[in-house]
Design an enzyme around this catalytic site. Structure first.
Site, short mmCIF file in Angstrom:
data_model
loop_
_atom_site.label_atom_id
_atom_site.label_comp_id
_atom_site.label_asym_id
_atom_site.label_seq_id
_atom_site.Cartn_x
_atom_site.Cartn_y
_atom_site.Cartn_z
N ASP A 51 19.65 44.52 7.41
CA ASP A 51 19.44 45.02 8.76
C ASP A 51 18.69 46.34 8.70
O ASP A 51 19.16 47.30 8.10
CB ASP A 51 20.80 45.23 9.45
N TYR A 56 14.09 53.72 11.60
CA TYR A 56 14.81 54.29 10.45
C TYR A 56 13.80 54.93 9.50
O TYR A 56 13.23 54.29 8.61
CB TYR A 56 15.62 53.21 9.71
N HIS A 121 16.99 47.13 20.40
CA HIS A 121 17.77 48.21 19.79
C HIS A 121 18.57 48.99 20.84
O HIS A 121 18.16 50.05 21.29
CB HIS A 121 16.82 49.13 19.04
N SER A 152 21.18 44.29 19.90
CA SER A 152 22.16 45.23 19.39
C SER A 152 22.68 45.98 20.62
O SER A 152 21.89 46.42 21.46
CB SER A 152 21.49 46.21 18.41
N1 LIG Z 1 22.13 50.89 17.23
C1 LIG Z 1 22.13 50.12 16.18
O1 LIG Z 1 21.66 49.02 16.23
C2 LIG Z 1 22.77 50.63 14.92
C3 LIG Z 1 23.50 51.81 14.91
C4 LIG Z 1 24.17 52.18 13.75
C5 LIG Z 1 24.09 51.40 12.62
N2 LIG Z 1 23.35 50.25 12.65
C6 LIG Z 1 23.25 49.39 11.44
O2 LIG Z 1 24.54 49.21 10.87
C7 LIG Z 1 24.51 49.62 9.51
C8 LIG Z 1 25.88 50.13 9.10
O3 LIG Z 1 26.33 51.19 9.89
P1 LIG Z 1 26.26 52.71 9.40
O4 LIG Z 1 25.36 52.79 8.21
O5 LIG Z 1 25.96 53.55 10.58
O6 LIG Z 1 27.77 53.03 9.00
P2 LIG Z 1 28.75 52.52 7.87
O7 LIG Z 1 28.24 51.29 7.26
O8 LIG Z 1 30.09 52.50 8.49
O9 LIG Z 1 28.74 53.74 6.83
C9 LIG Z 1 27.71 53.81 5.88
C10 LIG Z 1 27.84 55.09 5.05
O10 LIG Z 1 29.10 55.19 4.41
C11 LIG Z 1 28.95 55.68 3.07
N3 LIG Z 1 29.41 54.58 2.20
C12 LIG Z 1 29.03 53.28 2.22
N4 LIG Z 1 29.69 52.55 1.31
C13 LIG Z 1 30.51 53.41 0.68
C14 LIG Z 1 31.47 53.27 -0.35
N5 LIG Z 1 31.71 52.08 -0.88
N6 LIG Z 1 32.15 54.37 -0.76
C15 LIG Z 1 31.93 55.58 -0.20
N7 LIG Z 1 31.03 55.77 0.80
C16 LIG Z 1 30.33 54.71 1.23
C17 LIG Z 1 27.48 56.00 2.89
O11 LIG Z 1 27.20 57.35 3.27
P3 LIG Z 1 27.47 58.67 2.33
O12 LIG Z 1 27.30 58.25 0.91
O13 LIG Z 1 26.45 59.66 2.78
O14 LIG Z 1 28.85 59.13 2.70
C18 LIG Z 1 26.83 55.09 3.91
O15 LIG Z 1 25.59 55.53 4.32
C19 LIG Z 1 23.39 50.67 9.47
O16 LIG Z 1 22.92 50.91 8.16
C20 LIG Z 1 22.37 50.00 10.35
O17 LIG Z 1 21.69 48.98 9.65
C21 LIG Z 1 22.70 49.86 13.76
#
Ligand SMILES: NC(=O)c1ccc[n+]([C@@H]2O[C@H](COP(=O)([O-])OP(=O)(O)OC[C@H]3O[C@@H](n4cnc5c(N)ncnc54)[C@H](OP(=O)(O)O)[C@@H]3O)[C@@H](O)[C@H]2O)c1
Length: 327
Positions: A51, A56, A121, A152
């Site tokens: 995704d 981004y 988005h 989304s």
């Molecule tokens: N509006 C939209 O459509 C929208 C909005 C938000 C997200 N998204 C999509 O959803 C995806 C996921 O959400 P998100 O990235 O916001 O949040 P998330 O997946 O809840 O958190 C990701 C962050 O957590 C940390 N992390 C990940 N795996 C880990 C592990 N195993 N151990 C320790 N830390 C870990 C990393 O940051 P650190 O290492 O810096 O701590 C990573 O960047 C995004 O990448 C994006 O593709 C879409």
């Protein structure tokens, strides 16, 4: 890695997929070499769905994914998003000329001639009341520029409205141990209509990995620093809308549920996979070790009834009041 049907697309996608926001922008400094290594490791471990979005890093994330696809022979489905380059971000901006430009730019960044799945988005909710707009999306599919499209969304009501349009194949929504409401009305309805569900922010921006504490600091250009109260975009996107300190306290209780040999991140992801309406979780990751940790969640046995009940209890007693009726 286990795979699930993505709605009516005919694709089987990895139940743990890859969220490519952090490797683009808004999560502090990232190194493209490290990001690419993380992407490669994800493919090694069976991930086949990524995704991303045009915004981004203004194409940076899309271009990394394009590079990955060139370097691998496996089938990798890529979904990108359009709409957030609009400024102001209005429903009127979602017109043929602008969408054509956004799609063409993503096609270029992704080095492909057809986008697998294009997501709107988090558009202004009023757009979901304009059938003529969805007819336009159908035209893009007929023209062969996009294979499928989805939406989304921020809140459950938008998800329920969006799936009334038969062309909508997927909904991306925040769903995690700190965000339960999508499972109430939306999941059964999406399942009935065979709409795929992408569970985003599955780790509550990393809070649900249990690796943060009161003294953790975040760089200036990390949204966990600059968007804690919704200063730049929807507050729900940062720590799932949960106050950081309250989240940390809840994490300490959830930590006690982690099975021997597993991690809290894996428990958090496995909890999401307990809901069969969900197609996949899309955890963000910047590093190889994070990808490995997250992908192993797919191999964890199902959570017990007692574990599920405890997660619900933590949610009800500490989190519900903060988020349940907001999103
Ligand atoms: N509006 C939209 O459509 C929208 C909005 C938000 C997200 N998204 C999509 O959803 C995806 C996921 O959400 P998100 O990235 O916001 O949040 P998330 O997946 O809840 O958190 C990701 C962050 O957590 C940390 N992390 C990940 N795996 C880990 C592990 N195993 N151990 C320790 N830390 C870990 C990393 O940051 P650190 O290492 O810096 O701590 C990573 O960047 C995004 O990448 C994006 O593709 C879409």
């Amino acid at each position: 890695m286990h795979y699930r049907e993505l709605g009516r697309t005919g694709w089987k996608v990895s139940e743990i997929s890859f969220g490519a926001w952090a490797i683009g922008s808004a999560w502090g400094e990232v190194d493209d070499k490290e990001s690419l290594a993380a992407l490669h490791r994800a493919i090694d471990l069976g991930v086949n769905f990524i995704d991303t979005a045009d915004v981004y890093g203004m194409g940076r994330s899309e271009r990394l994914v394009a590079r990955l696809r060139k370097e691998r022979r496996e089938t990798i489905y890529v979904t990108t998003k359009a709409g957030r380059r609009l400024n102001p971000h209005t429903a009127e901006g979602y017109n043929k000329a602008n969408l054509t430009e956004f799609i063409d730019d993503s096609l270029k960044n992704l080095e492909t001639d057809c986008i697998d799945l294009l997501q709107l988005h988090c558009p202004p909710p009023i757009l979901l009341y304009r059938p003529e707009f969805f007819a336009l999306m159908d035209d893009f599919v007929r023209a062969g520029k996009i294979r499928y499209y989805g939406v989304s969304v921020e809140i459950v009501e938008e998800a329920l409205k969006a799936i009334e349009f038969p062309g909508v194949q997927t909904i991306q929504i925040i769903f995690n141990m700190f965000r339960h409401r999508p499972a109430e009305l939306f999941f059964p309805e999406a399942k009935r209509r065979r709409v795929g569900i992408l569970a985003r922010v599955p780790l509550a921006s990393g809070l649900l990995t249990g690796r943060m504490n009161r003294h953790t600091t975040f760089p200036r250009d990390d949204h966990r620093n600059f968007n804690r109260h919704g200063e730049a975009f929807d507050r729900g996107e940062t720590f799932s809308g949960v106050d950081y300190e309250i989240g940390l306290e809840a994490v300490e209780i959830l930590r006690t549920l982690v099975p021997p040999g597993a991690t809290l991140a894996q428990l958090a992801l496995r909890w999401i996979l307990m809901f069969d309406a969900v197609t996949c979780a899309i955890p963000g990751a910047k590093r190889v070790a994070q990808v490995e940790d997250n992908c192993h969640a797919s191999e964890l046995p199902p959570l017990s009834e007692a574990q599920m009940a405890k997660v619900r209890e933590v949610y009800d007693s500490r989190i519900r009041e903060l988020v349940h009726q907001r999103w």
